[in-house]
Write a protein that holds these residues in place. Structure first.
Motif, PDB file in Angstrom:
ATOM      1  N   ALA A   3      37.966  58.036  10.471  1.00  0.00           N
ATOM      2  CA  ALA A   3      37.411  58.632   9.147  1.00  0.00           C
ATOM      3  C   ALA A   3      37.577  60.015   9.073  1.00  0.00           C
ATOM      4  O   ALA A   3      36.985  60.636   9.917  1.00  0.00           O
ATOM      5  N   HIS A   4      38.481  60.455   8.098  1.00  0.00           N
ATOM      6  CA  HIS A   4      38.499  61.782   7.980  1.00  0.00           C
ATOM      7  C   HIS A   4      37.227  62.300   7.517  1.00  0.00           C
ATOM      8  O   HIS A   4      36.444  61.650   6.632  1.00  0.00           O
ATOM      9  N   SER A   5      36.553  63.336   7.836  1.00  0.00           N
ATOM     10  CA  SER A   5      35.137  63.744   7.388  1.00  0.00           C
ATOM     11  C   SER A   5      35.312  65.323   7.221  1.00  0.00           C
ATOM     12  O   SER A   5      36.484  66.174   7.463  1.00  0.00           O
ATOM     13  N   MET A   6      34.364  66.017   6.475  1.00  0.00           N
ATOM     14  CA  MET A   6      34.186  67.271   6.218  1.00  0.00           C
ATOM     15  C   MET A   6      32.607  67.712   6.796  1.00  0.00           C
ATOM     16  O   MET A   6      31.835  67.595   5.742  1.00  0.00           O
ATOM     17  N   PRO A   7      32.583  68.396   7.793  1.00  0.00           N
ATOM     18  CA  PRO A   7      31.334  68.866   8.258  1.00  0.00           C
ATOM     19  C   PRO A   7      30.702  69.838   7.294  1.00  0.00           C
ATOM     20  O   PRO A   7      29.425  69.727   7.413  1.00  0.00           O
ATOM     21  N   ALA A   8      31.320  70.577   6.947  1.00  0.00           N
ATOM     22  CA  ALA A   8      30.783  71.884   5.987  1.00  0.00           C
ATOM     23  C   ALA A   8      29.901  71.094   4.646  1.00  0.00           C
ATOM     24  O   ALA A   8      28.928  71.745   4.402  1.00  0.00           O
ATOM     25  N   VAL A   9      30.392  69.620   4.222  1.00  0.00           N
ATOM     26  CA  VAL A   9      29.275  69.156   3.336  1.00  0.00           C
ATOM     27  C   VAL A   9      28.649  67.722   3.939  1.00  0.00           C
ATOM     28  O   VAL A   9      28.245  67.052   3.106  1.00  0.00           O
ATOM     29  N   ALA A  10      28.538  67.793   5.310  1.00  0.00           N
ATOM     30  CA  ALA A  10      27.950  66.835   6.482  1.00  0.00           C
ATOM     31  C   ALA A  10      28.387  65.186   5.730  1.00  0.00           C
ATOM     32  O   ALA A  10      27.429  64.589   5.615  1.00  0.00           O
ATOM     33  N   THR A  11      29.581  65.093   5.453  1.00  0.00           N
ATOM     34  CA  THR A  11      29.872  63.613   5.198  1.00  0.00           C
ATOM     35  C   THR A  11      29.687  62.662   6.281  1.00  0.00           C
ATOM     36  O   THR A  11      29.302  61.400   6.113  1.00  0.00           O
ATOM     37  N   GLY A  12      29.821  62.905   7.459  1.00  0.00           N
ATOM     38  CA  GLY A  12      29.827  62.287   8.538  1.00  0.00           C
ATOM     39  C   GLY A  12      28.634  61.183   8.647  1.00  0.00           C
ATOM     40  O   GLY A  12      28.893  60.143   8.781  1.00  0.00           O
ATOM     41  N   PRO A  13      27.394  61.586   8.510  1.00  0.00           N
ATOM     42  CA  PRO A  13      26.203  60.631   8.795  1.00  0.00           C
ATOM     43  C   PRO A  13      26.513  59.435   7.571  1.00  0.00           C
ATOM     44  O   PRO A  13      26.040  58.439   7.833  1.00  0.00           O
ATOM     45  N   ARG A  14      26.819  59.824   6.550  1.00  0.00           N
ATOM     46  CA  ARG A  14      26.873  58.979   5.409  1.00  0.00           C
ATOM     47  C   ARG A  14      27.967  57.840   5.617  1.00  0.00           C
ATOM     48  O   ARG A  14      28.038  56.661   5.581  1.00  0.00           O
ATOM     49  N   GLN A  15      29.237  58.469   6.124  1.00  0.00           N
ATOM     50  CA  GLN A  15      30.189  57.519   6.545  1.00  0.00           C
ATOM     51  C   GLN A  15      29.868  56.336   7.500  1.00  0.00           C
ATOM     52  O   GLN A  15      30.119  55.390   7.350  1.00  0.00           O
ATOM     53  N   VAL A  16      28.987  57.049   8.621  1.00  0.00           N
ATOM     54  CA  VAL A  16      28.659  56.181   9.692  1.00  0.00           C
ATOM     55  C   VAL A  16      27.749  55.163   9.151  1.00  0.00           C
ATOM     56  O   VAL A  16      27.876  53.947   9.348  1.00  0.00           O
ATOM     57  N   GLU A  17      26.914  55.583   8.096  1.00  0.00           N
ATOM     58  CA  GLU A  17      25.897  54.499   7.451  1.00  0.00           C
ATOM     59  C   GLU A  17      26.676  53.497   6.668  1.00  0.00           C
ATOM     60  O   GLU A  17      26.235  52.175   7.084  1.00  0.00           O
ATOM     61  N   ILE A  18      27.639  53.776   6.045  1.00  0.00           N
ATOM     62  CA  ILE A  18      28.344  52.924   5.272  1.00  0.00           C
ATOM     63  C   ILE A  18      29.101  51.769   6.158  1.00  0.00           C
ATOM     64  O   ILE A  18      29.044  50.392   6.045  1.00  0.00           O
ATOM     65  N   PHE A  19      29.615  52.228   7.305  1.00  0.00           N
ATOM     66  CA  PHE A  19      30.184  51.345   8.290  1.00  0.00           C
ATOM     67  C   PHE A  19      29.210  50.378   8.885  1.00  0.00           C
ATOM     68  O   PHE A  19      29.227  48.958   9.000  1.00  0.00           O
ATOM     69  N   GLU A  20      28.025  50.968   9.171  1.00  0.00           N
ATOM     70  CA  GLU A  20      26.742  50.248   9.894  1.00  0.00           C
ATOM     71  C   GLU A  20      26.283  49.222   8.723  1.00  0.00           C
ATOM     72  O   GLU A  20      26.202  48.098   9.063  1.00  0.00           O
ATOM     73  N   GLU A  21      26.369  49.931   7.467  1.00  0.00           N
ATOM     74  CA  GLU A  21      25.741  48.723   6.517  1.00  0.00           C
ATOM     75  C   GLU A  21      26.509  47.359   6.204  1.00  0.00           C
ATOM     76  O   GLU A  21      26.128  46.199   5.932  1.00  0.00           O
TER      77      GLU A  21
END
Ligand SMILES: [Zn+2]
Length: 319
Positions: free
Chosen positions: A169-187
């Protein structure tokens, strides 16, 4: 032993060797390229890909993971020509590289129907070939995890669950997308060991990156040379600190190099270089400057080099 699909067919996991986890042999807008093909020079693009991949090969690279998906102009025939000519294995993906936009085609089809498209690429073949995708790709950027981006992430997750294919998953740390992306995969029930969050190295916020690692995913320190997002000294300091904290088993180091990219007029590359927005961006910078520096600092040794460039990509691709 597990096998991994490359554009030349399946290979045993131990044949992957030294892997660059995130590079593009060509990146372009497929709609523009189809509508105005004379604006593109296929031979020039092919030659540029050969130069970049051969240079990586001279550094010992045996495999390149190329996460070019829909909207990046994915072309597995082109990728196979590059692999055939260079002898470097190329691993292709399926998925959608969008920060928000979705064609009406996918707007009006549900998540599971979208996932079916990805599953076909993984189980049958891509673009009418027998070349199969080895992993799934999605993206979140400055706009954050929009409704469309979330839909793509859920479809990616479901295709992963159906096929066992890992996710980048391409992410953008400047707006902290990572945690939400991981959360969706976990869900959706995806195991974190199947997930690689790309571009985490665009920040020097070690706590942010460590927060992702603690959830069990791989993180990409994968844009070396793209000074516009973060200069190399800060990227290196971040990598060294993560290694000191014992996170070698969760890191991917790469350059996100595009042997050609149509986002800018061709002459723009020189301007970027002269202005310092990019510096020595290539498929070899990490071997020329990053690995030697990390070794000098005592942050990397032979074992952690092997972990990052051989074992992690293999473990992720076969998770
Ligand atoms: Zn990329």
């Amino acid at each position: 032993m597990s096998q991994v699909q490359t554009v030349q067919g399946a290979v045993e996991e131990d044949e992957l060797g030294v892997v660059l986890a995130h590079e593009h042999v060509r990146f372009r807008d497929e709609a523009v390229a189809v509508e105005w093909p004379v604006r593109y020079d296929e031979q020039l693009e092919f030659d540029a890909a050969l130069v970049a991949v051969q240079a990586a090969k001279h550094e010992g690279v045996r495999t390149i993971v190329d996460p070019t998906a829909m909207f990046g102009g994915r072309d597995v025939r082109f990728m196979k020509r590059v692999a055939d000519e260079t002898g470097v294995q190329i691993v292709a993906c399926t998925g959608i590289y969008s920060y928000d936009y979705l064609p009406h085609y996918f707007e009006n089809r549900d998540v599971d129907m979208m996932a079916d498209h990805f599953v076909e690429d993984i189980e049958i073949g891509i673009q009418g070939t027998e070349i199969r995708a080895a992993f799934l790709k999605c993206a979140a950027d400055a706009a954050g995890v929009t409704e469309n981006v979330e839909k793509i992430h859920r479809a990616i997750a479901r295709a992963s669950l159906q096929t066992g294919a890992p996710i980048m998953a391409h992410s953008m740390p400047a707006v902290a997308t990572g945690p939400r992306q991981v959360e969706i995969f976990e869900e959706e029930g995806v195991h974190p060991a199947k997930v690689q969050i790309a571009h985490c190295g665009d920040t020097d916020d070690v706590e942010y990156i460590e927060g992702l690692i603690d959830r069990g995913v791989y993180v990409g320190l994968d844009r070396y040379g793209l000074e516009m997002y973060l200069p190399i000294d800060k990227r290196n300091a971040t990598a060294a600190e993560l290694l000191r904290r014992g996170h070698a088993e969760h890191l991917m180091i790469s350059q996100d190099f595009c042997a050609t990219i149509d986002w800018f007029p061709r002459e723009a590359a020189d301007v970027f270089e002269s202005q310092g927005a990019i510096r020595k961006w290539s498929m070899t910078l990490v071997f020329e400057e990053v690995v030697p520096w990390l070794r000098e600092q005592g942050a990397m040794d032979d074992a952690s080099f092997q972990t990052i460039f051989v074992e992690n990509p293999k473990r992720w691709l076969t998770a």
